[in-house]
Write a protein that holds these residues in place. Structure first.
Motif, PDB file in Angstrom:
ATOM      1  N   LEU A  21       9.298   1.640 -22.690  1.00 39.91           N
ATOM      2  CA  LEU A  21       9.872   2.834 -21.583  1.00 39.91           C
ATOM      3  C   LEU A  21      10.951   1.406 -21.163  1.00 39.91           C
ATOM      4  O   LEU A  21      12.186   2.295 -20.738  1.00 39.91           O
ATOM      5  CB  LEU A  21       8.757   2.830 -21.005  1.00 39.91           C
ATOM      6  N   THR A  22      11.082   0.297 -21.170  1.00 38.94           N
ATOM      7  CA  THR A  22      11.388  -0.183 -20.445  1.00 38.94           C
ATOM      8  C   THR A  22      13.148  -0.515 -21.326  1.00 38.94           C
ATOM      9  O   THR A  22      14.480  -0.645 -20.740  1.00 38.94           O
ATOM     10  CB  THR A  22      10.979  -1.377 -20.347  1.00 38.94           C
ATOM     11  N   GLY A  23      12.966  -0.640 -22.410  1.00 38.50           N
ATOM     12  CA  GLY A  23      14.041  -0.526 -23.787  1.00 38.50           C
ATOM     13  C   GLY A  23      14.981   1.021 -23.615  1.00 38.50           C
ATOM     14  O   GLY A  23      16.360   1.151 -23.603  1.00 38.50           O
ATOM     15  N   ILE A  24      14.026   2.214 -23.255  1.00 39.75           N
ATOM     16  CA  ILE A  24      14.790   3.534 -22.992  1.00 39.75           C
ATOM     17  C   ILE A  24      15.831   2.838 -21.315  1.00 39.75           C
ATOM     18  O   ILE A  24      17.385   3.384 -21.349  1.00 39.75           O
ATOM     19  CB  ILE A  24      13.909   4.646 -22.883  1.00 39.75           C
TER      20      ILE A  24
ATOM     21  N   LYS B 142       0.643  -0.697   0.109  1.00 32.00           N
ATOM     22  CA  LYS B 142       0.063  -0.496  -0.198  1.00 32.00           C
ATOM     23  C   LYS B 142       1.039   1.332  -0.247  1.00 32.00           C
ATOM     24  O   LYS B 142       1.014   1.689   0.967  1.00 32.00           O
ATOM     25  CB  LYS B 142      -0.438   0.381   1.150  1.00 32.00           C
ATOM     26  N   MET B 143       1.287   2.184  -1.231  1.00 32.18           N
ATOM     27  CA  MET B 143       1.604   3.586  -1.169  1.00 32.18           C
ATOM     28  C   MET B 143       1.106   4.564  -1.387  1.00 32.18           C
ATOM     29  O   MET B 143      -0.284   4.619  -1.919  1.00 32.18           O
ATOM     30  CB  MET B 143       2.094   3.121  -2.430  1.00 32.18           C
ATOM     31  N   GLN B 144       0.950   5.493  -0.540  1.00 34.24           N
ATOM     32  CA  GLN B 144       0.369   6.782  -1.406  1.00 34.24           C
ATOM     33  C   GLN B 144       1.909   7.931  -0.925  1.00 34.24           C
ATOM     34  O   GLN B 144       2.988   8.259  -0.561  1.00 34.24           O
ATOM     35  CB  GLN B 144      -0.006   6.986   0.207  1.00 34.24           C
ATOM     36  N   TYR B 145       1.169   8.683  -2.415  1.00 37.10           N
ATOM     37  CA  TYR B 145       2.139   9.447  -3.086  1.00 37.10           C
ATOM     38  C   TYR B 145       1.148  10.957  -3.601  1.00 37.10           C
ATOM     39  O   TYR B 145      -0.372  11.032  -4.141  1.00 37.10           O
ATOM     40  CB  TYR B 145       2.641   9.104  -3.941  1.00 37.10           C
ATOM     41  N   GLY B 146       1.060  12.196  -2.478  1.00 39.32           N
ATOM     42  CA  GLY B 146       0.477  12.807  -2.716  1.00 39.32           C
ATOM     43  C   GLY B 146      -0.432  12.745  -2.288  1.00 39.32           C
ATOM     44  O   GLY B 146      -0.564  12.419  -1.063  1.00 39.32           O
ATOM     45  N   GLN B 147      -1.892  12.346  -2.036  1.00 36.67           N
ATOM     46  CA  GLN B 147      -2.844  12.210  -1.415  1.00 36.67           C
ATOM     47  C   GLN B 147      -3.712  11.322  -1.372  1.00 36.67           C
ATOM     48  O   GLN B 147      -4.841  10.822  -0.807  1.00 36.67           O
ATOM     49  CB  GLN B 147      -4.009  13.742  -1.797  1.00 36.67           C
ATOM     50  N   GLN B 148      -3.923  10.469  -2.986  1.00 38.41           N
ATOM     51  CA  GLN B 148      -4.027   9.542  -3.307  1.00 38.41           C
ATOM     52  C   GLN B 148      -3.573   7.915  -2.656  1.00 38.41           C
ATOM     53  O   GLN B 148      -2.490   7.755  -3.030  1.00 38.41           O
ATOM     54  CB  GLN B 148      -4.884   9.331  -4.258  1.00 38.41           C
ATOM     55  N   PRO B 149      -3.799   6.801  -2.663  1.00 39.62           N
ATOM     56  CA  PRO B 149      -3.416   5.736  -2.301  1.00 39.62           C
ATOM     57  C   PRO B 149      -3.487   4.958  -3.398  1.00 39.62           C
ATOM     58  O   PRO B 149      -4.403   4.970  -4.340  1.00 39.62           O
ATOM     59  CB  PRO B 149      -3.996   4.489  -1.145  1.00 39.62           C
ATOM     60  N   HIS B 150      -2.555   4.006  -4.259  1.00 42.01           N
ATOM     61  CA  HIS B 150      -2.310   3.373  -5.422  1.00 42.01           C
ATOM     62  C   HIS B 150      -1.715   2.119  -5.009  1.00 42.01           C
ATOM     63  O   HIS B 150      -0.653   2.308  -4.546  1.00 42.01           O
ATOM     64  CB  HIS B 150      -2.125   3.933  -6.683  1.00 42.01           C
ATOM     65  N   ASP B 151      -1.259   1.019  -6.242  1.00 41.30           N
ATOM     66  CA  ASP B 151      -0.725  -0.521  -6.011  1.00 41.30           C
ATOM     67  C   ASP B 151       0.568  -0.373  -7.208  1.00 41.30           C
ATOM     68  O   ASP B 151       0.154   0.153  -8.219  1.00 41.30           O
ATOM     69  CB  ASP B 151      -1.718  -1.573  -6.036  1.00 41.30           C
ATOM     70  N   PHE B 152       1.102  -1.382  -7.031  1.00 45.90           N
ATOM     71  CA  PHE B 152       1.897  -1.600  -8.046  1.00 45.90           C
ATOM     72  C   PHE B 152       1.991  -2.878  -8.462  1.00 45.90           C
ATOM     73  O   PHE B 152       2.817  -3.678  -8.627  1.00 45.90           O
ATOM     74  CB  PHE B 152       3.737  -1.215  -8.051  1.00 45.90           C
ATOM     75  N   GLU B 153       0.473  -3.962  -9.029  1.00 47.80           N
ATOM     76  CA  GLU B 153       0.283  -4.982  -9.655  1.00 47.80           C
ATOM     77  C   GLU B 153       0.490  -5.008 -10.628  1.00 47.80           C
ATOM     78  O   GLU B 153       0.883  -6.475 -11.401  1.00 47.80           O
ATOM     79  CB  GLU B 153      -0.462  -5.773  -8.912  1.00 47.80           C
ATOM     80  N   GLU B 154       0.002  -4.028 -11.485  1.00 49.96           N
ATOM     81  CA  GLU B 154       0.413  -3.728 -12.943  1.00 49.96           C
ATOM     82  C   GLU B 154       1.169  -3.170 -13.196  1.00 49.96           C
ATOM     83  O   GLU B 154       2.292  -2.349 -12.404  1.00 49.96           O
ATOM     84  CB  GLU B 154      -1.161  -3.963 -13.323  1.00 49.96           C
ATOM     85  N   GLY B 155       1.383  -2.316 -14.873  1.00 51.43           N
ATOM     86  CA  GLY B 155       2.639  -2.079 -15.357  1.00 51.43           C
ATOM     87  C   GLY B 155       2.141  -0.296 -14.918  1.00 51.43           C
ATOM     88  O   GLY B 155       1.306  -0.014 -15.997  1.00 51.43           O
TER      89      GLY B 155
ATOM     90  N   ALA C 294      -0.562   8.084 -11.993  1.00 51.43           N
ATOM     91  CA  ALA C 294       0.321   7.461 -11.860  1.00 51.43           C
ATOM     92  C   ALA C 294      -0.285   7.401 -13.694  1.00 51.43           C
ATOM     93  O   ALA C 294      -1.149   7.097 -14.262  1.00 51.43           O
ATOM     94  CB  ALA C 294       0.849   6.508 -11.037  1.00 51.43           C
ATOM     95  N   LEU C 295       1.003   6.939 -14.178  1.00 53.19           N
ATOM     96  CA  LEU C 295       0.719   6.009 -15.556  1.00 53.19           C
ATOM     97  C   LEU C 295       0.814   5.111 -16.093  1.00 53.19           C
ATOM     98  O   LEU C 295       1.858   4.268 -15.838  1.00 53.19           O
ATOM     99  CB  LEU C 295       1.621   7.069 -16.468  1.00 53.19           C
ATOM    100  N   HIS C 296      -0.527   4.790 -16.473  1.00 51.84           N
ATOM    101  CA  HIS C 296      -0.882   3.020 -16.438  1.00 51.84           C
ATOM    102  C   HIS C 296      -0.671   2.522 -17.807  1.00 51.84           C
ATOM    103  O   HIS C 296      -1.581   2.492 -19.025  1.00 51.84           O
ATOM    104  CB  HIS C 296      -2.191   2.524 -16.295  1.00 51.84           C
ATOM    105  N   LEU C 297       0.387   1.520 -17.900  1.00 48.94           N
ATOM    106  CA  LEU C 297       0.996   1.256 -19.208  1.00 48.94           C
ATOM    107  C   LEU C 297       0.667   0.388 -19.505  1.00 48.94           C
ATOM    108  O   LEU C 297      -0.211  -0.942 -18.580  1.00 48.94           O
ATOM    109  CB  LEU C 297       2.432   1.028 -18.782  1.00 48.94           C
ATOM    110  N   SER C 298       0.034   0.244 -21.317  1.00 47.43           N
ATOM    111  CA  SER C 298       0.185  -0.933 -21.767  1.00 47.43           C
ATOM    112  C   SER C 298       1.089  -1.810 -21.836  1.00 47.43           C
ATOM    113  O   SER C 298       2.737  -1.122 -21.651  1.00 47.43           O
ATOM    114  CB  SER C 298      -0.296  -0.776 -23.626  1.00 47.43           C
ATOM    115  N   ASP C 299       1.037  -2.916 -22.521  1.00 40.31           N
ATOM    116  CA  ASP C 299       2.369  -3.870 -22.358  1.00 40.31           C
ATOM    117  C   ASP C 299       3.365  -3.391 -23.330  1.00 40.31           C
ATOM    118  O   ASP C 299       4.795  -3.504 -23.283  1.00 40.31           O
ATOM    119  CB  ASP C 299       2.043  -4.992 -23.325  1.00 40.31           C
TER     120      ASP C 299
END
Length: 305
Positions: free
Chosen positions: A144-147, A63-76, A133-138
């Motif tokens: 971005l991972t290549g960069i 469980k992470m909170q940056y600014g005012q809102q919580p979010h997770d990092f289960e996806e990209g 945060a930026l939700h990425l497609s595959d």
């Protein structure tokens, strides 16, 4: 009780705290998250970094909170932070924790004498609330991972006089793609965007009907953004993408709509209406009204008589 945020002043200090080898450059590092094997201490803690952070984190289950809102990092999800911002993390060791992804940290001093030193503040996503945060497609994640891999190869190579401009060019390319992907997100995530716009209408309606205009004037963009738990830049970006207007233009339109209502349904003097709408001078109100409607307030009123 949660302790005050811990400030991490340098990239070398972060490496030491994470039990990583010394960084190969004092002002920038690229970290493969699978190398972070140290068990995490359970509990809630906050960190403040004195450097920029770009992170693609997956399978964190935290469980992470940056600014005012919580979010997770289960996806990209790509996450940006500027120096001085607070990141709060709650760790539950009963959950699986097999992180993957990467992080790039770079100190503001790394940008000296580069084009990015002047332009980095134009990238609004460094100030976005975490729920945006930026939700990425595959496909986007692969790009971005290549960069990030290009930056990592340069970072782990022999540091020379070309290293900094090569890395700066790669960072700028990453930011350009992030700009593109954020615009895609504005379009594709219409449900959350429309929900935010609905909340915006509620915030403005309450403010305009409360009498605050007369005593405090128009609400500031910062006040509105704070009420919605997003950054001012994010709010303006969303409005521009969804409505073609920025926040200030939206406020003026609502103000003129209220002015039209009072002019057409009451006999209040124009000066009193201007004051009730937060204007100190009648001339300022008349000028804005004519700019928006091509009529003076009196001419607009007479059109209803």
């Amino acid at each position: 009780m949660q302790l005050p945020p811990t400030r991490i002043k340098s990239i070398s200090e972060f490496h030491r705290l994470a039990d990583l080898p010394k960084p190969e450059h004092p002002l920038i590092t690229v970290i493969d998250l699978e190398t972070l094997k140290r068990p995490l201490e359970e509990g809630t803690f906050s960190r403040v970094f004195d450097f920029y952070s770009i992170a693609l984190k997956k399978n964190f289950h935290l469980k992470m909170q940056y600014g005012q809102q919580p979010h997770d990092f289960e996806e990209g999800i790509l996450h940006f932070m500027s120096p001085g911002q607070v990141l709060t993390v709650s760790i539950d060791n009963s959950l699986p924790h097999n992180p993957s992804g990467w992080m790039i940290f770079f100190h503001p001093d790394f940008l000296w004498n580069t084009s990015l030193a002047k332009t980095i503040k134009q990238y609004d996503y460094f100030g976005y609330a975490a729920n945006e945060a930026l939700h990425l497609s595959d496909k986007e994640e692969t790009i971005l991972t290549g960069i990030a891999k290009n930056i990592s190869q340069e970072y782990h190579g022999n540091i020379d006089g070309f290293s900094q401009p090569v890395i700066i060019a790669q960072l700028e390319l990453l930011f350009t793609y992030a700009d593109r992907f954020y615009q895609r997100q504005f379009v594709t995530r219409k449900v959350s965007s429309h929900a935010l716009l609905s909340r915006l209408e509620e915030v403005l309606d309450h403010y305009f009907q409360s009498g605050a205009l007369a005593t405090q004037g128009l609400p500031t963009v910062s006040f509105i953004a704070k009420s919605l738990h997003v950054s001012p830049n994010y709010l303006s970006g969303l409005l521009k993408a969804q409505t073609g207007q920025n926040t200030q233009q939206l406020l003026h339109d609502k103000l003129i709509a209220l002015a039209k209502e009072k002019l057409s349904t009451t006999q209040l003097p124009v000066g009193d209406i201007a004051y009730a709408l937060g204007f100190e001078h009648l001339a300022s109100f008349s000028k804005l009204f004519k700019t928006k409607t091509s009529l003076t307030p009196l001419a607009f009123r007479k059109s209803f008589q």
